[in-house]
Enzyme design. Structure first.
Site, PDB file in Angstrom:
ATOM      1  NE  ARG A 167      -2.313  -3.496  -4.776  1.00  0.00           N
ATOM      2  CZ  ARG A 167      -3.055  -3.087  -5.559  1.00  0.00           C
ATOM      3  NH1 ARG A 167      -2.713  -3.054  -7.166  1.00  0.00           N
ATOM      4  NH2 ARG A 167      -4.167  -2.474  -5.376  1.00  0.00           N
ATOM      5  CB  SER A 180      -3.952  -1.439   0.870  1.00  0.00           C
ATOM      6  OG  SER A 180      -5.093  -0.233   0.302  1.00  0.00           O
ATOM      7  CD  GLU A 196      -1.195  -3.938  -1.571  1.00  0.00           C
ATOM      8  OE1 GLU A 196      -0.827  -2.926  -1.702  1.00  0.00           O
ATOM      9  OE2 GLU A 196      -2.551  -4.356  -1.565  1.00  0.00           O
TER      10      GLU A 196
END
Length: 343
Positions: free
Chosen positions: A160, A237, A339
């Protein structure tokens, strides 16, 4: 101020001083954009807004990415090299690649957003990361008024993460991603990635698994887990799966015994570190489906933060996040990190 709230999937209030849509990338247009950017303290590049936590008053320039176009640049016996402009819809691009016998991205299907956003977060799902298949990234340097090319190693892709995210290029907009080059295997050099349990269970005892079948499977799997952001505003997410050392994992497992921790080794062979499932952590502090004010972690999937009826604001969101992080830190000694991009 320009209201851009509806340009985001989380639907918290988003107002910017100005917004320019980038539809063509001629040198003249990009040079003019560089001049416009000088007039503002801050610049932000907006794609589909599906991975963004906005703020109500952005005293700067928003550049709305709308560069379209894709083409096959070259192919060999084993792979196909494809260029896609930053404004291309990601899911549609994945399907287009498959239809042109270029495989590898199927596990990333049904993810909302644009092609240009994928290198920033190194978008990943179901055992695949976009960085595994990105050959290079073309950017426009607003300050230097020139193109720059980042080869794959220069992108510093990680979980990520990338150099674009590390240096906040997506926030300060020194660089605008305009095009991404992908290197994808052909059928004879492709192997289905079924490393995640959801896909293993779906294809149990099946043979002749194709990219098309994986795309169809993920439509069902993701549909059962992730609420439709058009009905339940969310950014997918919301938290990263935290990484812990094997030693700390063993200590935590002993502390929580007999409860089994949900995790995956980041290095299956050496087993030096692991990623604990953030969804498991959230559920085990009682936040799955728990609503405070206008926000909750979805009862459908505890990793999805929902802004109910789009009525929540940035301050309320941050209070909700801090409360959840505090609960997890107190019980597990783990720092849970968001995130999405925070403006």
């Amino acid at each position: 101020m320009i209201n851009l709230t509806e340009q985001t999937s989380l639907k918290i209030p988003f107002f910017a001083k100005n917004c320019i849509t980038l539809q063509n990338e001629t040198p003249e247009i990009l040079a003019h954009l560089s001049e416009q950017a000088k007039l503002y303290k801050s610049v932000f590049i907006l794609g589909n807004g599906t991975n963004l936590v906005a703020k109500e008053n952005f005293d700067g320039l928003v550049i709305k990415m709308n560069l379209s176009g894709k083409q096959i640049l070259n192919e060999t016996d084993s792979e196909i090299i494809i260029a896609a402009n930053a404004g291309e819809n990601w899911h549609d691009f994945v399907l287009w690649c498959i239809n042109n016998n270029a495989y590898g991205l199927e596990n990333l299907s049904h993810i909302p957003g644009q092609v240009g956003s994928t290198p920033i977060q190194n978008v990943g799902a179901y055992g695949v990361e976009a960085g595994n298949f990105i050959d290079k990234v073309y950017v426009w340097n607003l300050q230097q008024k020139r193109y720059e090319i980042f080869e794959n190693p220069q992108c510093q892709f990680a979980y990520r993460n990338s150099i674009f995210k590390q240096q906040s290029y997506n926030k300060s907009a020194n660089l605008i991603i305009t095009k991404v080059i992908f290197r994808l295997p052909k059928a004879d050099f492709w192997k289905a990635n079924l490393s995640y349990a959801d896909l293993q269970n779906y294809f149990q005892n099946q043979t002749n698994i194709t990219p098309q079948k994986i795309v169809a499977a993920l439509k069902i799997i993701r549909g059962n887990k992730i609420p439709d952001f058009q009905k339940f505003p969310n950014v997918g997410s919301f938290f990263q799966n935290p990484s812990v050392s094997a030693e700390n994992l063993a200590i935590l497992q002993q502390k929580l015994s007999p409860t089994k921790i949900a995790f995956k080794w980041t290095d299956e062979n050496q087993k030096i570190s692991a990623r604990i499932a953030a969804a498991w952590l959230i559920e085990n502090v009682g936040f799955k489906g728990k609503q405070i004010g206008n926000f909750s972690m979805s009862a459908q999937h505890p990793l999805i933060l929902v802004n109910h009826d789009g009525k929540g604001n940035r301050q309320e969101l941050e209070e909700f996040i801090k409360l959840l992080q505090k609960e997890i830190a107190a019980k597990f000694g783990i720092s849970l990190q968001p995130e999405p991009v925070f403006l």
